[in-house]
Design a protein around this motif. Structure first.
Motif, PDB file in Angstrom:
ATOM      1  N   SER A 109       0.935  -1.157   0.028  1.00 22.67           N
ATOM      2  CA  SER A 109       0.013  -0.008  -0.106  1.00 22.67           C
ATOM      3  C   SER A 109       0.990   1.350   0.130  1.00 22.67           C
ATOM      4  N   CYS A 110       1.600   1.604  -1.182  1.00 22.16           N
ATOM      5  CA  CYS A 110       2.498   2.656  -1.162  1.00 22.16           C
ATOM      6  C   CYS A 110       1.729   3.804  -1.610  1.00 22.16           C
ATOM      7  N   VAL A 111       2.277   5.087  -0.897  1.00 17.33           N
ATOM      8  CA  VAL A 111       1.538   6.124  -0.973  1.00 17.33           C
ATOM      9  C   VAL A 111       2.378   7.188  -1.607  1.00 17.33           C
ATOM     10  N   ALA A 112       2.336   8.217  -2.608  1.00 18.03           N
ATOM     11  CA  ALA A 112       3.264   9.209  -2.663  1.00 18.03           C
ATOM     12  C   ALA A 112       2.707  10.338  -2.209  1.00 18.03           C
ATOM     13  N   TYR A 113       3.494  11.188  -1.467  1.00 14.56           N
ATOM     14  CA  TYR A 113       3.023  12.413  -0.874  1.00 14.56           C
ATOM     15  C   TYR A 113       4.059  13.525  -1.414  1.00 14.56           C
ATOM     16  N   THR A 114       3.639  14.498  -2.436  1.00 14.36           N
ATOM     17  CA  THR A 114       4.558  15.121  -2.856  1.00 14.36           C
ATOM     18  C   THR A 114       4.320  16.691  -2.702  1.00 14.36           C
ATOM     19  N   GLY A 115       5.602  17.456  -2.782  1.00 10.62           N
ATOM     20  CA  GLY A 115       5.304  18.869  -2.459  1.00 10.62           C
ATOM     21  C   GLY A 115       5.849  19.649  -3.577  1.00 10.62           C
ATOM     22  N   ALA A 116       6.232  21.038  -3.653  1.00 10.37           N
ATOM     23  CA  ALA A 116       6.544  22.089  -4.431  1.00 10.37           C
ATOM     24  C   ALA A 116       7.774  21.310  -5.372  1.00 10.37           C
ATOM     25  N   GLY A 117       8.757  20.608  -4.369  1.00  4.40           N
ATOM     26  CA  GLY A 117       9.999  20.230  -5.224  1.00  4.40           C
ATOM     27  C   GLY A 117       9.889  19.355  -6.426  1.00  4.40           C
ATOM     28  N   ILE A 118       8.702  18.580  -6.507  1.00  6.17           N
ATOM     29  CA  ILE A 118       8.670  17.686  -7.364  1.00  6.17           C
ATOM     30  C   ILE A 118       8.479  18.432  -8.993  1.00  6.17           C
ATOM     31  N   GLN A 132       2.279  -0.225 -13.037  1.00  4.96           N
ATOM     32  CA  GLN A 132       2.799  -1.220 -12.684  1.00  4.96           C
ATOM     33  C   GLN A 132       2.365  -2.062 -11.447  1.00  4.96           C
ATOM     34  N   GLY A 133       1.368  -1.370 -10.535  1.00  2.27           N
ATOM     35  CA  GLY A 133       0.783  -1.649  -9.586  1.00  2.27           C
ATOM     36  C   GLY A 133       1.526  -1.336  -8.155  1.00  2.27           C
ATOM     37  N   HIS A 134       2.635  -0.822  -8.301  1.00  2.00           N
ATOM     38  CA  HIS A 134       3.466  -0.512  -7.271  1.00  2.00           C
ATOM     39  C   HIS A 134       2.582   0.916  -6.629  1.00  2.00           C
ATOM     40  N   LEU A 135       2.204   1.817  -6.931  1.00  2.00           N
ATOM     41  CA  LEU A 135       1.862   3.042  -6.329  1.00  2.00           C
ATOM     42  C   LEU A 135       0.176   2.923  -6.245  1.00  2.00           C
ATOM     43  N   LYS A 136      -0.290   3.055  -4.759  1.00  2.00           N
ATOM     44  CA  LYS A 136      -1.766   2.869  -4.714  1.00  2.00           C
ATOM     45  C   LYS A 136      -2.375   4.010  -4.748  1.00  2.00           C
ATOM     46  N   HIS A 137      -1.757   5.188  -4.412  1.00  2.00           N
ATOM     47  CA  HIS A 137      -2.508   6.479  -3.796  1.00  2.00           C
ATOM     48  C   HIS A 137      -1.414   7.612  -4.157  1.00  2.00           C
ATOM     49  N   LEU A 150     -11.914  15.516   1.259  1.00  2.00           N
ATOM     50  CA  LEU A 150     -10.300  15.234   1.103  1.00  2.00           C
ATOM     51  C   LEU A 150      -9.711  14.784   2.216  1.00  2.00           C
ATOM     52  N   MET A 151     -10.225  15.394   3.368  1.00  2.00           N
ATOM     53  CA  MET A 151      -9.304  15.047   4.642  1.00  2.00           C
ATOM     54  C   MET A 151      -9.851  13.745   4.923  1.00  2.00           C
ATOM     55  N   THR A 152     -10.959  13.403   5.028  1.00  2.00           N
ATOM     56  CA  THR A 152     -11.477  11.833   5.299  1.00  2.00           C
ATOM     57  C   THR A 152     -10.943  11.078   4.436  1.00  2.00           C
ATOM     58  N   TRP A 153     -10.485  11.332   3.142  1.00  2.00           N
ATOM     59  CA  TRP A 153      -9.673  10.597   2.319  1.00  2.00           C
ATOM     60  C   TRP A 153      -8.523  10.334   2.620  1.00  2.00           C
ATOM     61  N   LEU A 154      -7.778  11.387   3.124  1.00  2.00           N
ATOM     62  CA  LEU A 154      -6.377  11.393   3.513  1.00  2.00           C
ATOM     63  C   LEU A 154      -6.044  10.403   4.845  1.00  2.00           C
ATOM     64  N   LEU A 155      -7.410  10.492   5.848  1.00  2.00           N
ATOM     65  CA  LEU A 155      -7.056   9.862   7.222  1.00  2.00           C
ATOM     66  C   LEU A 155      -7.364   8.433   6.609  1.00  2.00           C
ATOM     67  N   GLU A 156      -8.162   7.928   5.650  1.00  2.00           N
ATOM     68  CA  GLU A 156      -8.323   6.693   5.310  1.00  2.00           C
ATOM     69  C   GLU A 156      -6.983   6.168   4.888  1.00  2.00           C
ATOM     70  N   TRP A 157      -6.436   6.932   4.009  1.00  2.00           N
ATOM     71  CA  TRP A 157      -5.060   6.171   3.233  1.00  2.00           C
ATOM     72  C   TRP A 157      -3.851   6.285   4.405  1.00  2.00           C
ATOM     73  N   GLU A 158      -4.000   7.170   5.260  1.00  2.00           N
ATOM     74  CA  GLU A 158      -3.021   7.170   6.362  1.00  2.00           C
ATOM     75  C   GLU A 158      -3.026   6.009   7.023  1.00  2.00           C
ATOM     76  N   THR A 159      -4.128   5.434   7.388  1.00  2.00           N
ATOM     77  CA  THR A 159      -4.093   4.137   8.081  1.00  2.00           C
ATOM     78  C   THR A 159      -3.714   3.088   7.306  1.00  2.00           C
ATOM     79  N   LYS A 160      -3.940   3.012   5.953  1.00  2.00           N
ATOM     80  CA  LYS A 160      -3.658   1.947   4.847  1.00  2.00           C
ATOM     81  C   LYS A 160      -2.083   1.693   4.275  1.00  2.00           C
ATOM     82  N   CYS A 161      -1.648   3.141   4.486  1.00  2.00           N
ATOM     83  CA  CYS A 161      -0.013   3.130   3.880  1.00  2.00           C
ATOM     84  C   CYS A 161       0.828   2.505   4.714  1.00  2.00           C
ATOM     85  N   ASP A 162       1.663   1.626   3.935  1.00  2.00           N
ATOM     86  CA  ASP A 162       2.641   1.087   4.539  1.00  2.00           C
ATOM     87  C   ASP A 162       4.120   1.395   4.186  1.00  2.00           C
ATOM     88  N   LEU A 163       3.856   2.205   3.083  1.00  3.15           N
ATOM     89  CA  LEU A 163       5.215   2.979   2.638  1.00  3.15           C
ATOM     90  C   LEU A 163       4.712   4.200   1.943  1.00  3.15           C
TER      91      LEU A 163
END
Length: 570
Positions: A267-276, A322-327, A372-385
């Motif tokens: 359950s890999c999640v990308a969290y990106t800021g302005a640097g990307i 490729q199925g590696h990034l989930k969110h 969007l905050m509810t969605w973030l909290l949902e993925w916060e609990t699911k994210c393993d990386l």
């Protein structure tokens, strides 16, 4: 009248006045005039704190700090301390214009500072064209001034003293000029830290802060590549804007470790800021060093509407396919993930979006959208990386995505958080892997390690990555599986008419945004920078033009998103 009174009520309660008192003031004065209401409140026992009314957030600072604002705040290097009115007035209660750098007297003298704002605003209003007005362009004049006696900032438009992170460097510069303590020029080195030299190894921090918890003790410390003693994000939990680079052999080892983590993740999640996005030509807030590595190879700044995805964006899309990034949780507003082909329904634009008219950029003091905050909290609990890419992580609520994965990794319940950035962050020692390198370079090495098929920016494959809808009648999208309120439906079908002049209603809009601008708009003829890619321009309530990204229509035809940004007015 009711809407104006509601807006005045909200503005004055935001200023710190009690709601009951504000209602009493509005009843007493018989209208919604904000200045008259403030005067009534002050005359009836409300504390004026020595005449200061503090507004915690000034939207005009946001306006002037926007990457493509026509009118911008003065640069630090252009500031000077001269406590004399330019009209020759006596007295010491003078104000320094943060737009042009001239000093004029205040309300206890001849009010030349006030007159300057009024004159500039009249000039700007006279220069507005019909097209400008239709596009929501406003005249603010030179509304921001800095008091030279107490170093406070007043906004004539807000009629209040204001605070904002973007003002802090200017305040510090004026303080140094006034009291004779010189600050280094922006991006320059500081004599306060003579031991720091470019090329030196990172020191004074733990092994984990250099490499992450999975780091090898044999790895060399990152080296200082750009020295800059400015704070990366003034006003937040930030670090200096120094930029570091891993040695080539260490970087290779770290990328191999990153690839292994991605392979193991469920359950890999990308969290990106302005640097990307800096490599695309869009400015960020944190890069302060002269000749910053983040902007190497960027020949010119581009209109954010025309900006194209970077190699990092395309690599993340490939990881998704490729199925590696989930969110993907996107702090930026730039639409580059969607332009690279990432599906809108899998992207959380938590801080607002330039290409979603129902989700404007959230001001620093604003609230995040509930769904969007509810969605973030949902993925916060699911994210393993969590892949934290190009974000300073200075204390935003959304930083919890990266922090939570790092904390659960310590308990053996997740793989952890990988941080890729040139500058240090406050969470480096909590990461499982800390990489100091340009993000595009890391992503290129990762693509080789994982054998990813990545579209290279500026190639035909990259140019065709953005999904495009089909339509028989230009700008009319029929048979969409949504109801009249824009919610996905198995039984209903609607047509969305986006021809010029069509009237639309925003859906799922934040209350603060609706109260300020209303929820109805009209489709405008798009400017060239939007027309090229087929995006739509929407004028809403006299505010800045909003944009509907073309990919929303393709997603709508598939019924992929739960709620549309807008529907036609009934």
């Amino acid at each position: 009248a009711a809407m104006a009174s509601t807006r005045t009520l909200q503005d004055l309660t935001n200023l710190g006045f009690e709601e009951a008192k504000v209602r009493e003031a509005l009843r007493a004065i018989g209208n919604s005039d904000k200045e008259a209401a403030i005067n009534w409140l002050l005359d009836h026992g409300e504390e004026d704190r020595g005449g200061t009314v503090e507004l915690k957030h000034c939207p005009h600072v946001d306006e002037f700090s926007h990457p493509f604002a026509e009118q911008k705040l003065l640069k630090r290097s252009s500031m000077a301390f001269h406590n004399h009115c330019s009209h020759g007035c006596g007295g010491s209660e003078n104000w320094f214009c943060l737009m042009c750098g001239e000093t004029r007297c205040g309300r206890y003298a001849q009010k030349h500072s006030l007159a300057h704002w009024e004159e500039k605003k009249r000039q700007q209003e006279a220069a507005l064209t019909v097209a400008d007005a239709a596009a929501g362009k406003e005249a603010f004049g030179h509304c921001l001034v800095l008091g030279l006696s107490d170093l406070t900032v007043w906004c004539y438009e807000c009629q209040a003293y204001v605070n904002h992170e973007m003002l802090l460097p200017l305040l510090k510069q004026m303080e140094a000029l006034k009291f004779g303590t010189a600050l280094p020029a922006p991006g320059a080195t500081s004599s306060a830290a003579p031991s720091l030299q470019e090329g030196a190894a990172m020191s004074g921090v733990s092994l984990e802060a250099m490499h992450g918890r999975l780091g090898d003790s044999s790895w060399a410390a990152p080296r200082l590549a750009r020295l800059c003693e400015d704070e990366a994000r003034p006003g937040y939990k930030t670090k200096k804007a120094n930029e570091y680079l891993d040695h080539d052999d260490v970087l290779q080892a770290k990328v191999k470790a990153l690839a292994d983590l991605i392979r193991r993740s469920q359950s890999c999640v990308a969290y990106t800021g302005a640097g990307i996005s800096t490599a695309s030509g869009i400015s960020d807030y944190a890069s302060k060093a002269n000749d910053s590595i983040a902007t190497n190879g960027v020949t010119e700044k581009v209109s954010p509407w025309r900006a194209q995805p970077t190699l990092a964006h395309h690599t993340l899309v490939s990881l998704y396919r490729q199925g590696h990034l989930k969110h993907w949780v996107q702090q930026n507003h730039d639409g580059l993930p969607q332009k690279a082909g990432y599906p809108q329904q899998e992207l959380n634009e938590i801080h607002g979006a330039w290409f979603d008219p129902s989700n404007p950029v959230v001001p620093m003091s604003g609230t995040l959208r509930g769904d969007l905050m509810t969605w973030l909290l949902e993925w916060e609990t699911k994210c393993d990386l969590c892949l934290a890419l190009g974000t300073s992580m200075v204390g935003m609520n959304s930083d919890r995505m990266a922090i939570s994965a790092a904390q659960r990794a310590k308990a053996g319940k997740a793989l952890g958080t990988v941080i890729v950035a040139l500058q240090q962050t406050q969470y480096d020692s909590a990461s499982c892997l800390r990489i100091f390198a340009p993000i595009d370079h890391v992503m290129a090495l990762l693509a080789l390690e994982l054998h990813l098929d990545v579209a290279t920016p500026a190639t035909p494959a990259a140019a065709s990555a953005m999904p495009r809808p089909r339509t028989e009648v230009k700008d009319v999208y029929s048979n969409l599986p949504y109801d009249q309120n824009g919610h996905r439906s198995e039984r209903s079908r609607i047509t969305l008419d986006l021809r010029e002049g069509a009237k639309v209603r925003l859906v799922n809009q934040q209350a603060w945004d609706q109260e300020r601008w209303g929820n109805e708009g009209v489709v405008l003829a798009p400017q060239d920078s939007l027309k090229d890619d087929g995006h739509y321009a929407i004028a809403v309530g006299g505010g800045p033009v909003r944009v509907l990204g073309l990919w929303w229509l393709e997603a709508a035809q598939r019924g992929a998103v739960e709620v549309l940004p807008l529907v036609n007015c009934a």
